[in-house]
Design a protein around this motif. Structure first.
Motif, PDB file in Angstrom:
ATOM      1  N   SER A  15       5.055  35.791  -6.578  1.00  0.00           N
ATOM      2  CA  SER A  15       5.384  36.967  -7.371  1.00  0.00           C
ATOM      3  C   SER A  15       4.289  37.193  -8.402  1.00  0.00           C
ATOM      4  N   MET A  16       4.187  38.433  -8.834  1.00  0.00           N
ATOM      5  CA  MET A  16       3.245  38.728  -9.912  1.00  0.00           C
ATOM      6  C   MET A  16       3.590  40.086 -10.517  1.00  0.00           C
ATOM      7  N   THR A  17       2.996  40.337 -11.681  1.00  0.00           N
ATOM      8  CA  THR A  17       3.183  41.602 -12.372  1.00  0.00           C
ATOM      9  C   THR A  17       1.828  42.245 -12.596  1.00  0.00           C
ATOM     10  N   LEU A  18       1.713  43.483 -12.165  1.00  0.00           N
ATOM     11  CA  LEU A  18       0.533  44.283 -12.474  1.00  0.00           C
ATOM     12  C   LEU A  18       0.805  45.029 -13.773  1.00  0.00           C
ATOM     13  N   GLN A  19      -0.142  44.907 -14.700  1.00  0.00           N
ATOM     14  CA  GLN A  19       0.061  45.509 -16.013  1.00  0.00           C
ATOM     15  C   GLN A  19      -0.594  46.884 -16.096  1.00  0.00           C
ATOM     16  N   CYS A  20       0.062  47.775 -16.820  1.00  0.00           N
ATOM     17  CA  CYS A  20      -0.491  49.103 -17.078  1.00  0.00           C
ATOM     18  C   CYS A  20      -0.125  49.499 -18.496  1.00  0.00           C
ATOM     19  N   ALA A  21      -1.111  49.926 -19.250  1.00  0.00           N
ATOM     20  CA  ALA A  21      -0.872  50.385 -20.618  1.00  0.00           C
ATOM     21  C   ALA A  21      -1.683  51.651 -20.865  1.00  0.00           C
ATOM     22  N   GLN A  22      -1.077  52.587 -21.600  1.00  0.00           N
ATOM     23  CA  GLN A  22      -1.810  53.801 -21.988  1.00  0.00           C
ATOM     24  C   GLN A  22      -1.638  54.037 -23.483  1.00  0.00           C
ATOM     25  N   ASN A  81      10.117  50.084  -1.835  1.00  0.00           N
ATOM     26  CA  ASN A  81      10.633  48.787  -1.392  1.00  0.00           C
ATOM     27  C   ASN A  81       9.637  47.666  -1.651  1.00  0.00           C
ATOM     28  N   GLY A  82      10.152  46.584  -2.248  1.00  0.00           N
ATOM     29  CA  GLY A  82       9.315  45.417  -2.550  1.00  0.00           C
ATOM     30  C   GLY A  82       8.731  45.439  -3.946  1.00  0.00           C
ATOM     31  N   TYR A  83       9.018  46.495  -4.695  1.00  0.00           N
ATOM     32  CA  TYR A  83       8.456  46.650  -6.043  1.00  0.00           C
ATOM     33  C   TYR A  83       9.561  46.975  -7.056  1.00  0.00           C
ATOM     34  N   ASN A  84       9.415  46.407  -8.255  1.00  0.00           N
ATOM     35  CA  ASN A  84      10.298  46.753  -9.362  1.00  0.00           C
ATOM     36  C   ASN A  84       9.474  47.236 -10.536  1.00  0.00           C
ATOM     37  N   VAL A  85      10.057  48.105 -11.354  1.00  0.00           N
ATOM     38  CA  VAL A  85       9.395  48.564 -12.574  1.00  0.00           C
ATOM     39  C   VAL A  85      10.406  48.593 -13.716  1.00  0.00           C
ATOM     40  N   SER A  86       9.871  48.626 -14.919  1.00  0.00           N
ATOM     41  CA  SER A  86      10.686  48.840 -16.110  1.00  0.00           C
ATOM     42  C   SER A  86       9.829  49.608 -17.105  1.00  0.00           C
ATOM     43  N   ARG A  87      10.489  50.273 -18.043  1.00  0.00           N
ATOM     44  CA  ARG A  87       9.739  51.058 -19.052  1.00  0.00           C
ATOM     45  C   ARG A  87      10.455  50.852 -20.392  1.00  0.00           C
ATOM     46  N   SER A  88      10.114  49.746 -21.045  1.00  0.00           N
ATOM     47  CA  SER A  88      10.762  49.444 -22.317  1.00  0.00           C
ATOM     48  C   SER A  88      10.060  50.126 -23.485  1.00  0.00           C
ATOM     49  N   THR A  89       8.809  50.495 -23.315  1.00  0.00           N
ATOM     50  CA  THR A  89       8.073  51.207 -24.351  1.00  0.00           C
ATOM     51  C   THR A  89       7.366  52.405 -23.726  1.00  0.00           C
ATOM     52  N   THR A  90       6.939  53.337 -24.558  1.00  0.00           N
ATOM     53  CA  THR A  90       6.184  54.480 -24.049  1.00  0.00           C
ATOM     54  C   THR A  90       4.844  54.041 -23.477  1.00  0.00           C
ATOM     55  N   GLU A  91       4.254  52.988 -24.062  1.00  0.00           N
ATOM     56  CA  GLU A  91       2.886  52.615 -23.716  1.00  0.00           C
ATOM     57  C   GLU A  91       2.754  51.839 -22.411  1.00  0.00           C
ATOM     58  N   ASP A  92       3.777  51.034 -22.059  1.00  0.00           N
ATOM     59  CA  ASP A  92       3.615  50.072 -20.975  1.00  0.00           C
ATOM     60  C   ASP A  92       4.511  50.378 -19.779  1.00  0.00           C
ATOM     61  N   PHE A  93       3.971  50.139 -18.586  1.00  0.00           N
ATOM     62  CA  PHE A  93       4.737  50.398 -17.366  1.00  0.00           C
ATOM     63  C   PHE A  93       4.317  49.363 -16.323  1.00  0.00           C
ATOM     64  N   PRO A  94       4.848  48.125 -16.419  1.00  0.00           N
ATOM     65  CA  PRO A  94       4.437  47.084 -15.475  1.00  0.00           C
ATOM     66  C   PRO A  94       5.087  47.248 -14.105  1.00  0.00           C
ATOM     67  N   LEU A  95       4.366  46.811 -13.096  1.00  0.00           N
ATOM     68  CA  LEU A  95       4.841  46.837 -11.706  1.00  0.00           C
ATOM     69  C   LEU A  95       4.987  45.399 -11.223  1.00  0.00           C
ATOM     70  N   ARG A  96       6.179  45.051 -10.757  1.00  0.00           N
ATOM     71  CA  ARG A  96       6.439  43.677 -10.333  1.00  0.00           C
ATOM     72  C   ARG A  96       6.581  43.579  -8.821  1.00  0.00           C
ATOM     73  N   LEU A  97       5.894  42.608  -8.257  1.00  0.00           N
ATOM     74  CA  LEU A  97       6.090  42.244  -6.859  1.00  0.00           C
ATOM     75  C   LEU A  97       6.885  40.948  -6.865  1.00  0.00           C
ATOM     76  N   LEU A  98       8.100  40.970  -6.358  1.00  0.00           N
ATOM     77  CA  LEU A  98       8.980  39.806  -6.461  1.00  0.00           C
ATOM     78  C   LEU A  98       8.634  38.746  -5.431  1.00  0.00           C
ATOM     79  N   SER A  99       8.257  39.161  -4.231  1.00  0.00           N
ATOM     80  CA  SER A  99       7.914  38.235  -3.149  1.00  0.00           C
ATOM     81  C   SER A  99       6.853  38.912  -2.294  1.00  0.00           C
ATOM     82  N   ALA A 100       5.583  38.618  -2.601  1.00  0.00           N
ATOM     83  CA  ALA A 100       4.487  39.366  -1.990  1.00  0.00           C
ATOM     84  C   ALA A 100       4.438  39.192  -0.471  1.00  0.00           C
ATOM     85  N   ALA A 101       4.080  40.283   0.206  1.00  0.00           N
ATOM     86  CA  ALA A 101       3.929  40.289   1.659  1.00  0.00           C
ATOM     87  C   ALA A 101       2.549  40.836   2.007  1.00  0.00           C
ATOM     88  N   PRO A 102       1.988  40.427   3.139  1.00  0.00           N
ATOM     89  CA  PRO A 102       0.663  40.953   3.524  1.00  0.00           C
ATOM     90  C   PRO A 102       0.606  42.480   3.564  1.00  0.00           C
TER      91      PRO A 102
END
Lengths: 114, 111
Positions: free
Chosen positions: A18-25, A62-83
């Motif tokens: 699993s991993m989280t891709l970070q995004c901030a604006q 499918n296969g991705y989760n997101v959350s938006r707790s602040t205006t600035e950040d929008f991380p993308l989570r892969l819970l169980s990576a697949a090829p």
């Protein structure tokens, strides 16, 4: 202004990790979104958010989760990576709805899943 | 599924020539946008044209929109080597709020 910042730039994962891709604006944009870009497929929308606390599914969620707790950040989570998730991922933001406002893109995260 | 489809998929021209790329889409739209992507970078917004507009200019760029034919074209005049990039059209269906992209046109401008 840094604009849209994505980290990391490159990542290699093993299947099942699993991993989280970070995004901030820093432009105080309400709308944020995640796209994946595959050869010959253009960009496909994964998830988007019209404001803090609000998220919705795009074309290929499918296969991705997101959350938006602040205006600035929008991380993308892969819970169980697949090829099949090997791709280049772009985060984008806009002042208003994507229907009426230009998107500002980050420079992408290149993900390889082995 | 992709709402917009660009044509041609690839285009190679000499510096100084004009480049024309076309985009066709399937459903009624609110607006149509064109983006440029340099190799290894994110997309950069070029022009947004609304469904009630027929033509728009920005520097050496000219975009037309024909809603009756569900098509748009991007013209780059007096091309430069620095215009080498991929160009994408993107649309939002009138009944929706998701911006969807076509597969892009790869433009190469030879010095």
């Amino acid at each position: 202004n840094a604009g849209v910042t994505q980290t990391p730039k490159f990542q290699v994962l093993k299947t099942g990790q699993s991993m989280t891709l970070q995004c901030a604006q820093d432009m105080n944009h309400e709308y944020m979104s995640w796209y994946r870009q595959d050869p010959g497929m253009g960009l496909r929308l994964i998830h988007y958010s019209v404001g803090a606390g609000i998220t919705d599914q795009g074309e290929v969620p499918n296969g991705y989760n997101v959350s938006r707790s602040t205006t600035e950040d929008f991380p993308l989570r892969l819970l169980s990576a697949a090829p099949s998730q090997t791709s280049v991922y772009f985060c984008a933001s806009s002042l208003g709805q994507a229907a009426n406002s230009p998107l500002h893109f980050g420079n992408g995260t290149r993900l390889t899943v082995t | 599924s992709q709402q917009g489809e660009e044509d041609p998929q690839a285009l190679s021209i000499q510096e100084g020539e004009n480049a024309t790329m076309n985009c066709s889409y399937k459903t009624s739209i609110n607006n149509l946008q064109w983006y440029r992507q340099n190799s290894g970078r994110g997309l950069v917004h070029l022009i947004l044209i609304r469904s009630n507009e027929r033509e728009k200019h920005s520097g050496r760029l000219r975009v037309t929109l024909d809603t009756s034919k569900k098509s748009s074209s991007l013209l780059i005049t007096a091309s430069r080597a620095a215009d080498t990039a991929s160009y994408f059209c993107a649309t939002v269906p009138r009944a929706g709020n998701m911006l969807t992209f076509g597969g892009g046109t790869r433009l190469m401008v030879k010095p």
